[in-house]
Design a protein around this motif. Structure first.
Motif, PDB file in Angstrom:
ATOM      1  N   TRP A  36       0.840  -1.184   0.000  1.00 61.18           N
ATOM      2  CA  TRP A  36       0.000   0.000   0.000  1.00 61.18           C
ATOM      3  C   TRP A  36       0.877   1.237   0.000  1.00 61.18           C
ATOM      4  O   TRP A  36       1.815   1.337   0.788  1.00 61.18           O
ATOM      5  N   GLY A  37       0.590   2.171  -0.903  1.00 59.55           N
ATOM      6  CA  GLY A  37       1.334   3.420  -0.995  1.00 59.55           C
ATOM      7  C   GLY A  37       0.603   4.540  -0.267  1.00 59.55           C
ATOM      8  O   GLY A  37      -0.581   4.769  -0.514  1.00 59.55           O
ATOM      9  N   PHE A  38       1.314   5.203   0.624  1.00 57.12           N
ATOM     10  CA  PHE A  38       0.773   6.360   1.348  1.00 57.12           C
ATOM     11  C   PHE A  38       1.263   7.595   0.604  1.00 57.12           C
ATOM     12  O   PHE A  38       2.455   7.895   0.587  1.00 57.12           O
ATOM     13  N   ASN A  39       0.334   8.315  -0.032  1.00 57.06           N
ATOM     14  CA  ASN A  39       0.664   9.358  -0.980  1.00 57.06           C
ATOM     15  C   ASN A  39       0.325  10.745  -0.444  1.00 57.06           C
ATOM     16  O   ASN A  39      -0.618  10.913   0.331  1.00 57.06           O
ATOM     17  N   HIS A  40       1.092  11.731  -0.907  1.00 58.11           N
ATOM     18  CA  HIS A  40       0.914  13.111  -0.473  1.00 58.11           C
ATOM     19  C   HIS A  40       1.317  14.032  -1.615  1.00 58.11           C
ATOM     20  O   HIS A  40       2.226  13.719  -2.381  1.00 58.11           O
ATOM     21  N   GLY A  41       0.656  15.159  -1.720  1.00 60.34           N
ATOM     22  CA  GLY A  41       1.000  16.128  -2.756  1.00 60.34           C
ATOM     23  C   GLY A  41       1.077  17.533  -2.199  1.00 60.34           C
ATOM     24  O   GLY A  41       0.366  17.875  -1.255  1.00 60.34           O
ATOM     25  N   THR A  42       1.957  18.345  -2.782  1.00 64.12           N
ATOM     26  CA  THR A  42       2.120  19.737  -2.393  1.00 64.12           C
ATOM     27  C   THR A  42       2.095  20.590  -3.650  1.00 64.12           C
ATOM     28  O   THR A  42       2.837  20.319  -4.606  1.00 64.12           O
ATOM     29  N   LEU A  43       1.243  21.609  -3.662  1.00 64.26           N
ATOM     30  CA  LEU A  43       1.186  22.515  -4.805  1.00 64.26           C
ATOM     31  C   LEU A  43       2.434  23.391  -4.839  1.00 64.26           C
ATOM     32  O   LEU A  43       2.916  23.844  -3.806  1.00 64.26           O
ATOM     33  N   ILE A  44       2.940  23.602  -6.050  1.00 66.39           N
ATOM     34  CA  ILE A  44       4.043  24.538  -6.243  1.00 66.39           C
ATOM     35  C   ILE A  44       3.664  25.450  -7.406  1.00 66.39           C
ATOM     36  O   ILE A  44       2.932  25.052  -8.302  1.00 66.39           O
ATOM     37  N   GLY A  45       4.123  26.650  -7.399  1.00 67.31           N
ATOM     38  CA  GLY A  45       3.793  27.558  -8.488  1.00 67.31           C
ATOM     39  C   GLY A  45       2.319  27.915  -8.487  1.00 67.31           C
ATOM     40  O   GLY A  45       1.639  27.890  -7.466  1.00 67.31           O
ATOM     41  N   ASN A  46       1.800  28.222  -9.659  1.00 63.77           N
ATOM     42  CA  ASN A  46       0.410  28.648  -9.813  1.00 63.77           C
ATOM     43  C   ASN A  46      -0.383  27.524 -10.482  1.00 63.77           C
ATOM     44  O   ASN A  46      -0.426  27.416 -11.707  1.00 63.77           O
ATOM     45  N   ALA A  47      -1.021  26.678  -9.673  1.00 63.29           N
ATOM     46  CA  ALA A  47      -1.770  25.532 -10.202  1.00 63.29           C
ATOM     47  C   ALA A  47      -2.956  25.980 -11.044  1.00 63.29           C
ATOM     48  O   ALA A  47      -3.283  25.344 -12.044  1.00 63.29           O
ATOM     49  N   ALA A  48      -3.604  27.073 -10.668  1.00 61.30           N
ATOM     50  CA  ALA A  48      -4.754  27.559 -11.441  1.00 61.30           C
ATOM     51  C   ALA A  48      -4.323  27.904 -12.864  1.00 61.30           C
ATOM     52  O   ALA A  48      -4.986  27.531 -13.834  1.00 61.30           O
ATOM     53  N   ARG A  49      -3.220  28.604 -13.017  1.00 62.44           N
ATOM     54  CA  ARG A  49      -2.733  28.985 -14.352  1.00 62.44           C
ATOM     55  C   ARG A  49      -2.331  27.736 -15.144  1.00 62.44           C
ATOM     56  O   ARG A  49      -2.541  27.660 -16.351  1.00 62.44           O
TER      57      ARG A  49
END
Length: 136
Positions: free
Chosen positions: A44-57
């Motif tokens: 099982w993979g325990f996953n995480h994400g972090t936004l960098i820069g301008n995700a909307a653009r």
């Protein structure tokens, strides 16, 4: 492992990180100084994400608040190994594996939510030297 996530236009908008707990089975063959093996692990993979820069653009939206949610997911990892004994205590070794991982990733921007299973699978190749200090 970690990797950058890219929007359909190619712009990197987040960093994906995964830590997995794996268990499996393997088998080895020995031919004189050559030792080979295969294994199959699942977990099982325990996953995480972090936004960098301008995700909307990155997704073609007006500037505004954005968020990312990455679900945990099953992992499958087949592996092959090869080891050659130079002396009874030193070896040259190599291995290759492919980690299958396809988590569901949801990115919310002012334009709406984008949700899909992403191909975050990856290939690993290792080369090294082995040392067995207690081997006779």
């Amino acid at each position: 492992f970690s990797e950058g996530l890219h929007a359909p236009g190619g712009e990197e908008f987040a960093t994906f990180k995964s830590r997995a707990i794996l268990a499996g089975i393997g088998y080895g063959w020995h031919f004189g100084k050559l030792s080979t093996g295969i294994s199959l692990q699942a977990g099982w993979g325990f996953n995480h994400g972090t936004l960098i820069g301008n995700a909307a653009r990155a997704f073609g939206s007006a500037d505004g608040p954005s968020s990312i949610h990455i679900q945990n997911a099953p992992v499958l990892r087949p592996q092959v190994k090869l080891e050659y004994f130079l002396t009874p205590k030193f070896t040259l070794r190599t291995s290759a594996d492919y980690m299958f991982l396809r988590p569901s990733i949801s990115v919310v921007t002012p334009a709406g939510a984008q949700e899909d299973r992403w191909h975050t699978s990856n290939f690993h190749a290792n080369f090294g030297i082995g040392f067995y200090p207690f081997r006779r």
